[in-house]
Enzyme design. Structure first.
Site, mmCIF file in Angstrom:
data_model
loop_
_atom_site.group_PDB
_atom_site.id
_atom_site.type_symbol
_atom_site.label_atom_id
_atom_site.label_comp_id
_atom_site.label_asym_id
_atom_site.label_seq_id
_atom_site.Cartn_x
_atom_site.Cartn_y
_atom_site.Cartn_z
ATOM 1 N N ASP A 242 -9.468 57.237 11.630
ATOM 2 C CA ASP A 242 -9.113 56.722 10.311
ATOM 3 C C ASP A 242 -8.261 57.770 9.611
ATOM 4 O O ASP A 242 -8.746 58.840 9.239
ATOM 5 C CB ASP A 242 -10.389 56.435 9.510
ATOM 6 C CG ASP A 242 -10.108 55.887 8.121
ATOM 7 O OD1 ASP A 242 -8.926 55.826 7.718
ATOM 8 O OD2 ASP A 242 -11.075 55.529 7.420
ATOM 9 N N VAL A 243 -6.968 57.472 9.414
ATOM 10 C CA VAL A 243 -6.070 58.497 8.872
ATOM 11 C C VAL A 243 -6.373 58.854 7.420
ATOM 12 O O VAL A 243 -5.909 59.885 6.921
ATOM 13 C CB VAL A 243 -4.584 58.083 9.003
ATOM 14 C CG1 VAL A 243 -4.190 57.919 10.457
ATOM 15 C CG2 VAL A 243 -4.281 56.837 8.187
ATOM 16 N N ASN B 249 2.633 56.566 11.866
ATOM 17 C CA ASN B 249 2.999 55.165 11.678
ATOM 18 C C ASN B 249 1.992 54.374 10.849
ATOM 19 O O ASN B 249 2.372 53.415 10.168
ATOM 20 C CB ASN B 249 3.164 54.504 13.052
ATOM 21 C CG ASN B 249 3.205 52.992 12.970
ATOM 22 O OD1 ASN B 249 4.181 52.415 12.527
ATOM 23 N ND2 ASN B 249 2.106 52.350 13.373
ATOM 24 N N TYR C 160 3.858 50.688 -3.242
ATOM 25 C CA TYR C 160 4.280 50.842 -1.850
ATOM 26 C C TYR C 160 5.573 51.655 -1.780
ATOM 27 O O TYR C 160 5.697 52.577 -0.978
ATOM 28 C CB TYR C 160 4.475 49.466 -1.225
ATOM 29 C CG TYR C 160 5.021 49.489 0.184
ATOM 30 C CD1 TYR C 160 4.230 49.940 1.240
ATOM 31 C CD2 TYR C 160 6.317 49.055 0.470
ATOM 32 C CE1 TYR C 160 4.724 49.956 2.543
ATOM 33 C CE2 TYR C 160 6.811 49.068 1.758
ATOM 34 C CZ TYR C 160 6.016 49.516 2.791
ATOM 35 O OH TYR C 160 6.507 49.544 4.065
ATOM 36 N N LYS D 298 6.293 55.377 0.155
ATOM 37 C CA LYS D 298 7.290 55.609 1.203
ATOM 38 C C LYS D 298 8.347 56.614 0.765
ATOM 39 O O LYS D 298 8.889 57.360 1.592
ATOM 40 C CB LYS D 298 7.926 54.275 1.619
ATOM 41 C CG LYS D 298 6.955 53.340 2.340
ATOM 42 C CD LYS D 298 6.315 53.998 3.558
ATOM 43 C CE LYS D 298 5.449 53.041 4.356
ATOM 44 N NZ LYS D 298 4.857 53.694 5.553
#
Length: 250
Positions: free
Chosen positions: A56-57, A83, A148, A152
């Protein structure tokens, strides 16, 4: 087989873009650790050079322990593909702090942890590639998805800073910035946009396809091909770049 003997770690490697990149790396000879939260999904695609690792990142201990286990099993991480991510749209004034932190916890914290732990072994080798899977939203902002887009942009900023930190070394850092890609996320977004905008699912899908100037969704394999370019021989001067895979979007 130019990547034979190299160990790659791909987060979110059980589906979509991550799986396409993982398979391309394995086809080039790499031993690829694919990670994700759902062990059954990872196990269903493991084999042929792909090795499943539940991780789990958003959990530091999970990333630290998971990456250490992968290194112990397959050697230093020389290709890190950060990713794993979530893509959700919501107006800022309707977004809760919990939703913001969830987005950042995976898209930013997760990438930070993944890259940090991969670098611990990578910097002891003579070659390495770090690839962040970002989005065109990290370059120009995506209408209806400010949280979001912010996540990014943060990923792209970290990649650029790392390329400066490690300039002159055999390690490169780049971001892939695709527009709408034909993955399971599209299906979820179709439903979300349809409800939010009060349009049919067909109209919602058309809205997303319309963002791509070539009039179709991008394939995961097209994104994977860009990743492979960054791992190819003579790719060492590609560093600190935010590479668009967007059908001509500028």
């Amino acid at each position: 087989m130019h990547l034979k003997g190299k160990h790659a770690l791909v987060t979110g490697g059980g589906t979509g873009i991550g799986l396409a990149i993982a398979r391309a790396l394995a086809d080039a000879g790499a031993e690829v650790t694919i990670t994700g939260r759902r062990a059954e999904v990872l196990e269903s695609v493991a084999g042929n050079g792909l090795h499943a690792l539940q991780m789990d990142v958003s959990d530091e201990a999970s990333v630290v322990d998971g990456t250490a286990a992968a290194v112990a099993a397959r050697g230093p991480v020389q290709i890190c593909v950060a990713n794993a991510g979530v893509a959700e749209g919501r107006a800022l004034h309707k977004s809760s702090l919990e939703e913001w932190r969830h987005m950042m916890g995976i898209n930013v914290d997760g990438a930070f942890l993944t890259i940090r732990e991969s670098l611990r072994s990578m910097v002891k080798t003579d070659w390495g590639r770090v690839i962040g899977v970002s989005s065109i939203a990290g370059l120009r902002g995506l209408k209806g998805a400010p949280c979001y887009s912010a996540s990014k942009h943060a990923l792209n900023g970290m990649i650029k800073a790392l390329s400066a930190d490690y300039a002159g070394t055999p390690f490169t850092f780049n971001s892939l910035c695709p527009a709408y890609v034909d993955t399971d996320i599209i299906a979820r977004n179709v439903d979300s946009i349809s409800k939010r905008a009060g349009v049919s699912e067909a109209e919602a899908r058309k809205m997303m396809v319309g963002v791509n100037p070539h009039g179709r969704l991008i394939t995961s394999e097209e994104v994977a091909e860009a990743a492979m370019f960054l791992c190819a021989p003579n790719s060492g001067s590609m560093n600190g770049q935010t590479i668009q895979i967007s059908g001509g979007e500028m």
